[in-house]
Design a protein around this motif. Structure first.
Motif, short mmCIF file in Angstrom:
data_model
loop_
_atom_site.label_atom_id
_atom_site.label_comp_id
_atom_site.label_asym_id
_atom_site.label_seq_id
_atom_site.Cartn_x
_atom_site.Cartn_y
_atom_site.Cartn_z
N GLY A 21 0.44 -0.68 0.56
CA GLY A 21 0.30 0.34 0.14
C GLY A 21 1.31 1.34 0.23
O GLY A 21 0.01 2.41 0.16
N ALA A 22 1.74 0.92 -0.10
CA ALA A 22 3.25 2.39 -0.17
C ALA A 22 3.43 3.42 -1.88
O ALA A 22 3.01 2.47 -2.13
CB ALA A 22 4.24 1.82 0.28
N LEU A 23 3.43 4.47 -1.64
CA LEU A 23 3.11 5.22 -2.44
C LEU A 23 4.98 5.16 -2.85
O LEU A 23 5.79 4.79 -4.11
CB LEU A 23 3.02 6.53 -2.30
N GLY A 24 5.65 5.18 -1.79
CA GLY A 24 7.54 5.09 -1.40
C GLY A 24 7.52 3.85 -1.36
O GLY A 24 6.69 2.54 -0.94
N GLU A 25 8.82 3.86 -0.37
CA GLU A 25 9.07 2.32 0.56
C GLU A 25 8.89 2.09 1.76
O GLU A 25 8.73 3.51 2.63
CB GLU A 25 11.00 1.87 0.53
N VAL A 57 10.17 6.79 8.57
CA VAL A 57 10.76 6.68 7.08
C VAL A 57 11.42 8.29 6.92
O VAL A 57 11.04 9.10 6.36
CB VAL A 57 10.35 6.11 6.18
N GLU A 58 12.67 8.28 6.92
CA GLU A 58 13.33 8.67 5.88
C GLU A 58 13.50 8.80 4.06
O GLU A 58 13.99 7.56 3.92
CB GLU A 58 14.40 9.35 6.63
N HIS A 59 13.99 10.24 3.39
CA HIS A 59 14.50 9.61 1.77
C HIS A 59 15.52 11.16 1.94
O HIS A 59 14.48 12.14 2.19
CB HIS A 59 13.42 9.11 1.42
N ASP A 60 16.01 10.35 0.83
CA ASP A 60 17.24 11.31 0.33
C ASP A 60 17.49 10.94 -0.95
O ASP A 60 17.21 10.03 -1.69
CB ASP A 60 18.40 12.03 1.27
#
Length: 183
Positions: A21-25, A57-60
């Motif tokens: 169900g995620a748009l990202g990870e 959750v973080e992303h870069d």
């Protein structure tokens, strides 16, 4: 034969729904106990799960990661309960497998987690397109043994095998060659 077994199918259903169900990870952890420590890999049972909230959750540009606070929470829970861990995350495209970024972090994380969870295995898996690829690390007297689970099984009304090893002539079906000939 190494295996990861979900004896409570609700655990896998919750992990799969969270990851799919995620748009990202997204990330989830399975708390595990070792049923058998075989010479050809462990047989592990999932005894609980923890779904990581999107706020943890973080992303870069280099990728996606779990916050230190969320990792500490998961690791401390496993230490207190005496469990090992298998981490899962999703990729939007299949087939499931670790990216180069994933691979770069797996060894150090496995060293850290198996050092923290003394004597217990650690695993990591990628979910994509309804399937998983899961690897494990387990402590040995010579260091860490690293391999891929031969099967990930969900038990319930219907047995579901998520990452069965391919059946080909040089493997499981070789015993039939004498009877059927080389096809």
């Amino acid at each position: 034969m190494s295996a990861l077994k979900f004896t409570n199918p609700d655990y896998w259903s919750q992990i799969e729904a969270h990851l799919a169900g995620a748009l990202g990870e997204r990330f989830a952890f399975a708390h595990i106990r070792e049923l058998v420590a075989g010479h050809d890999g462990p047989i592990l049972e999932v005894v609980g799960i923890e779904l990581i909230d999107d706020g943890d959750v973080e992303h870069d540009p280099s990728g996606w990661s779990i916050t230190d606070g969320a990792l500490d929470r998961v690791h401390n829970t496993a230490v207190r309960a005496g469990h090992g861990l298998v981490e899962f995350h999703n990729h939007r495209e299949g087939p499931p497998g670790f990216s180069p970024t994933d691979r770069a972090g797996l060894g150090p994380m496995a060293e850290y987690v198996t050092g923290l969870l003394v004597g217990r295995p650690y695993g990591a898996g990628v979910y994509a397109a309804g399937r998983v690829h899961v690897e494990y690390w387990e402590p040995t007297v010579d260091g860490l043994r690293h391999d891929t689970f031969r099967s990930v099984t969900i038990l319930g009304d219907h047995i579901r095998l998520l990452n069965a090893a391919p059946a080909h002539r040089c493997g499981r079906l070789a015993r039939q060659t004498a009877l059927l000939g080389d096809v």
